[in-house]
Design a protein around this motif. Structure first.
Motif, short mmCIF file in Angstrom:
data_model
loop_
_atom_site.label_atom_id
_atom_site.label_comp_id
_atom_site.label_asym_id
_atom_site.label_seq_id
_atom_site.Cartn_x
_atom_site.Cartn_y
_atom_site.Cartn_z
N UNK A 37 -92.38 49.87 6.34
CA UNK A 37 -91.41 49.86 7.44
C UNK A 37 -91.03 48.41 7.69
N UNK A 38 -89.78 48.18 8.07
CA UNK A 38 -89.32 46.83 8.42
C UNK A 38 -89.16 46.75 9.93
N UNK A 39 -89.81 45.78 10.53
CA UNK A 39 -89.67 45.51 11.96
C UNK A 39 -88.78 44.27 12.11
N UNK A 40 -87.66 44.44 12.76
CA UNK A 40 -86.74 43.31 12.98
C UNK A 40 -86.76 42.94 14.46
N UNK A 41 -87.13 41.70 14.74
CA UNK A 41 -87.09 41.17 16.10
C UNK A 41 -85.82 40.33 16.23
#
Length: 238
Positions: A37-41
Motif C-alpha cells: 500500500x502507498x501512504x501519501x502525506x
C-alpha cells in the motif's frame, strides 16, 4: 504479523508532474511480488497534487493524508508512520530521486537489520549540497557514531516493531527528519544495514528547503536539533 507486506510512505508537496509516472513505476516493479500500500502525506500543495493523487487512487492502493496548511516535512512523515500497519515500512521521497527499481533491493535485504538504509553511491546532486552533507555527516558521527553511510537519505526500510516505537516523537529537526529518526532509533537499540542504491536526479523543480539562501537557517536549526536529540531523554510516546 500483518497480512500486508509493505507500506510505502511518501511526503508530497507540489509534485503533480512526477506522481503519475512514479506511482506506476512503483507498481510495475513490485506488484505481484510484494503486497503493498502507498501512504501519501500531502503537505499543503498549491498545485494539482491532490487532484492527481485522487485520480491515481482509482487504480492503485493509495491512502491519502492531506492538509490545506503546510505542516512541515518531519510532521508529515510522522503522520504517515502513525497509520502504517504493514510488516515493513519503506520511507521514500516523491521527487523522483528515490529509484523504484531499488525497492526489491531493500525487500531482499529486509532481515539483515531492524532498519535498512539506502546509500547514494552515485549521489546526483549539486556540489554545495554534497559539501553541506559531508560537513553535517562528520558532525553527526561525532555526536552519534552510527554505522550509517548516508544518514540523511530519504530511502529507508523499517521493520514493524521499530517504526511503531518511532511513530510519535516531537521532532526537533523540522527539515532534518532522517538525521533525527536514525539517531532516535539508535538510542532505542535498533540496528542498521546499508545498501548502495542508484540515486536519480530530481526531475522537476528545485529543492526549496536546502537552497543556498536557506542553508544558514537550516544549518542552525538542524545543529540545535541534533544537540537536543543527543542530550535529551527520548520523548517517544509509543
Amino acid at each position: 504479523m500483518s497480512s500486508l507486506d509493505l507500506d510505502i510512505l511518501m511526503p508530497v508537496h507540489n509534485e503533480e508532474k512526477i506522481l503519475p509516472n512514479l506511482i506506476s513505476e512503483i507498481d510495475r516493479n513490485i506488484n505481484g511480488k510484494v503486497s503493498y500500500r502507498i501512504i501519501i502525506c500531502e503537505d499543503g500543495s498549491v498545485d494539482n497534487s491532490v487532484k492527481v493523487i485522487k485520480k491515481l487512487q482509482e487504480v492503485f492502493p493509495i491512502e491519502l493524508i492531506t492538509t490545506q496548511n503546510k505542516r512541515g516535512y518531519s510532521k508529515a512523515m510522522l503522520d504517515g508512520i502513525k497509520i502504517a500497519k504493514a510488516n515493513y515500512l519503506l520511507l521514500m521521497d516523491s521527487d523522483g530521486q528515490s529509484n523504484p527499481e531499488e525497492i526489491l533491493n531493500f525487500w531482499f535485504n529486509r532481515e539483515k537489520a531492524n532498519i535498512i538504509c539506502g546509500n547514494r553511491a552515485n549521489r546526483n546532486d549539486y556540489m554545495y549540497r554534497k559539501l553541506y552533507s559531508k560537513i553535517a555527516f562528520n558532525l553527526y558521527n561525532m555526536l552519534f557514531n552510527l554505522p550509517i553511510k548516508d544518514p540523511s537519505y530519504a530511502f529507508v526500510l523499517i521493520e514493524r516493531k521499530a517504526y511503531k516505537k518511532l511513530s510519535d516523537f516531537n521532532p526537533e529537526m523540522p527539515d532534518g527528519f532522517f538525521w533525527e529518526f536514525n539517531a532516535r532509533a539508535s538510542k532505542l537499540g535498533f540496528d542498521f544495514f546499508n545498501i548502495d542504491v542508484v540515486h536519480n536526479k530530481r526531475q522537476y523543480g528545485e529543492t526549496r528547503i536546502y537552497s543556498i539562501r536557506n542553508l544558514p537557517k537550516v544549518t542552525y536549526t538542524n545543529l540545535l536539533g541534533l544537540l537536543k536529540v543527543k542530550f535529551k531523554k527520548n520523548d517517544d510516546k509509543s
